[in-house]
Design a protein around this motif. Structure first.
Motif, short mmCIF file in Angstrom:
data_model
loop_
_atom_site.label_atom_id
_atom_site.label_comp_id
_atom_site.label_asym_id
_atom_site.label_seq_id
_atom_site.Cartn_x
_atom_site.Cartn_y
_atom_site.Cartn_z
N ASP A 97 0.83 -1.21 0.00
CA ASP A 97 0.00 0.00 0.00
C ASP A 97 0.87 1.26 0.00
O ASP A 97 0.84 2.07 0.92
N ARG A 98 1.62 1.44 -1.06
CA ARG A 98 2.53 2.58 -1.17
C ARG A 98 2.88 2.79 -2.64
O ARG A 98 2.60 1.95 -3.49
N ASN A 99 3.51 3.92 -2.92
CA ASN A 99 3.98 4.19 -4.28
C ASN A 99 5.34 3.56 -4.48
O ASN A 99 6.12 3.42 -3.53
N PRO A 100 5.66 3.19 -5.72
CA PRO A 100 7.01 2.67 -5.97
C PRO A 100 8.06 3.72 -5.67
O PRO A 100 7.81 4.92 -5.76
N LYS A 101 9.24 3.25 -5.31
CA LYS A 101 10.34 4.16 -4.95
C LYS A 101 10.71 5.06 -6.13
O LYS A 101 11.01 6.24 -5.95
N PHE A 102 10.69 4.50 -7.33
CA PHE A 102 11.06 5.26 -8.52
C PHE A 102 9.81 5.90 -9.12
O PHE A 102 8.94 5.21 -9.65
N ILE A 103 9.72 7.21 -9.00
CA ILE A 103 8.65 7.97 -9.64
C ILE A 103 9.28 8.68 -10.84
O ILE A 103 9.99 9.68 -10.68
N PRO A 104 9.08 8.17 -12.04
CA PRO A 104 9.80 8.72 -13.20
C PRO A 104 9.34 10.14 -13.55
O PRO A 104 8.14 10.42 -13.53
N PRO A 105 10.28 11.02 -13.84
CA PRO A 105 9.91 12.36 -14.31
C PRO A 105 9.34 12.28 -15.72
O PRO A 105 9.53 11.28 -16.42
N SER A 106 8.67 13.33 -16.14
CA SER A 106 8.17 13.36 -17.51
C SER A 106 9.34 13.41 -18.50
O SER A 106 10.46 13.79 -18.13
N GLU A 159 9.65 15.50 -20.84
CA GLU A 159 10.01 16.92 -20.98
C GLU A 159 10.96 17.34 -19.85
O GLU A 159 11.94 18.06 -20.09
N GLN A 160 10.67 16.90 -18.63
CA GLN A 160 11.56 17.22 -17.50
C GLN A 160 12.94 16.60 -17.69
O GLN A 160 13.96 17.24 -17.41
N ARG A 161 12.97 15.37 -18.17
CA ARG A 161 14.25 14.71 -18.38
C ARG A 161 15.04 15.41 -19.49
O ARG A 161 16.27 15.59 -19.37
N LEU A 162 14.38 15.83 -20.56
CA LEU A 162 15.07 16.56 -21.62
C LEU A 162 15.63 17.88 -21.11
O LEU A 162 16.76 18.26 -21.45
N ASP A 163 14.86 18.58 -20.30
CA ASP A 163 15.34 19.84 -19.72
C ASP A 163 16.58 19.59 -18.86
O ASP A 163 17.53 20.39 -18.86
N TYR A 164 16.57 18.47 -18.14
CA TYR A 164 17.72 18.12 -17.31
C TYR A 164 18.97 17.92 -18.17
O TYR A 164 20.04 18.48 -17.88
N TYR A 203 16.09 4.56 -17.72
CA TYR A 203 15.44 5.82 -17.33
C TYR A 203 15.72 6.14 -15.86
O TYR A 203 15.84 7.30 -15.49
N LEU A 204 15.86 5.10 -15.05
CA LEU A 204 16.19 5.31 -13.63
C LEU A 204 17.63 5.76 -13.44
O LEU A 204 17.91 6.73 -12.74
N GLU A 205 18.58 5.06 -14.07
CA GLU A 205 19.99 5.21 -13.70
C GLU A 205 20.81 6.14 -14.60
O GLU A 205 21.92 6.52 -14.22
N SER A 206 20.30 6.49 -15.78
CA SER A 206 21.13 7.26 -16.71
C SER A 206 21.60 8.58 -16.11
O SER A 206 22.75 8.99 -16.33
N THR A 207 20.76 9.24 -15.34
CA THR A 207 21.17 10.53 -14.75
C THR A 207 22.18 10.34 -13.63
O THR A 207 22.88 11.29 -13.25
#
Length: 328
Positions: free
Chosen positions: A149-158, A160-165, A286-290
């Motif tokens: 009963d919880r959200n996954p640890k990894f909440i992926p950014p959009s 668009e957010q990742r491109l801005d990063y 998507y999780l680890e590239s940054t």
């Protein structure tokens, strides 16, 4: 100003507390240098060889980290009781995290014999063995004892957010910097990425750090899975991708036979739909590239170089992963 303790000072403090709590005598300490910030020692005792691990105040500064560590250690103890090959954690008065009189936090567990292998060097038998135990570990972790009963640890950014990063780095790096090539690979891959690839992943409890430094082998057989520190509710298939990339990718070449052997072993223990492997690679990237594509990283450690090479390879091949491994 309080003088900083030396590793030997810390060990003597932990030794005294351990001997008192468990009524044993420790000798022949050997410091183990694997891991990040936490100090570790292998010691001999009347209970057999043990591992004493200091929990770094720098790494675990917040109370949230201590709570997460408590959950992880209790899961490791439960896993060992349920047949997972991992070190048994020693409890004192039902505590799995102990504290010295000066406030040093530490844990004590069995020391398991085995050998760490280099990334990309695991053979077919070793990967099959690892796949089987990973499937078993996932079955135990998701048997209903740990609540979902919880959200996954990894909440992926959009996207668009990742491109801005990624594009933000152009403001801080020289146009001729070698990093630009790595950056452009990630930008191109991100532009063609769809978050639906992650939203279709099945959530569950996972180890979340299943790579060669946390895996021991004796010959062709797995002897232990180590370091449940990052255990959390997330996506179990991230463990599949992390283990396979670590065991089958050597920096430039992906060993498909070893990768397939892991999946074959896993499927003898736990159901795994066709195509999940390709999806797991998308999620891992998507999780680890940054984490690993960053101009400020020191490349002095082979581990960092390995992870960066993995993310570069995944970025280059992202659009082809489904065609390459979709039938697996």
């Amino acid at each position: 100003m309080i003088a900083k303790k030396s590793p030997n000072d810390i060990f003597l403090e932990l030794k005294e507390a351990t001997e008192f709590m468990f009524d044993i005598h420790l000798d022949s300490p050997i410091q183990i240098n694997l891991g990040f910030l936490n100090l570790k020692w292998k010691v001999q005792s009347g209970k057999g060889p043990l591992l004493i691990k200091q929990l770094s105040k720098e790494r675990y500064a917040s109370s949230d980290y201590i709570v997460e560590q408590e959950i992880a250690l209790r899961e490791q103890l439960r896993q060992s009781k349920n047949g997972t090959l991992c070190p048994r954690v020693l409890r004192y008065e039902d505590n799995v995290i102990h504290k010295t009189s000066s406030g040093e936090r530490f844990i004590v567990m069995e020391h398991v014999d085995g050998k760490n292998l280099l990334p990309g060097t695991l053979n077919v038998k070793q990967m099959y063995s690892l796949g089987q135990m990973t499937g078993h570990m996932h079955n135990v972790a998701n048997d209903g004892t740990n609540k979902n009963d919880r959200n996954p640890k990894f909440i992926p950014p959009s996207v668009e957010q990742r491109l801005d990063y990624w594009k933000s780095f152009y403001k801080t790096i020289d146009e001729n910097d070698m990093f630009v090539e790595l950056l452009e690979i990630q930008i191109k891959a991100t532009k063609h990425f769809s978050l639906e690839l992650i939203s279709s992943c099945v959530t569950g409890w996972a180890h979340r750090d299943l790579w060669v430094d946390n895996i021991l082998f004796t010959g062709d057989q797995l002897s232990s899975i180590l370091d449940f520190d990052r255990f959390a509710f997330d996506y179990p298939e991230l463990d599949i991708a992390r283990a396979i990339m670590s065991g089958a990718f050597n920096g430039s070449t992906f060993n498909s036979n070893s990768a397939k052997a892991f999946l074959d072993g896993y499927r003898t223990i736990r159901k795994l739909e066709k195509g999940v492997f390709a999806r797991s690679l998308y999620a891992l990237w998507y999780l680890e590239s940054t984490w690993w594509i960053n101009p400020n990283l020191s490349l002095d450690r082979y581990q960092v170089v390995q992870f960066q090479n993995e993310m570069t390879w995944l970025g280059k091949n992202l659009s082809e992963l489904r065609a390459m491994y979709g039938a697996w």
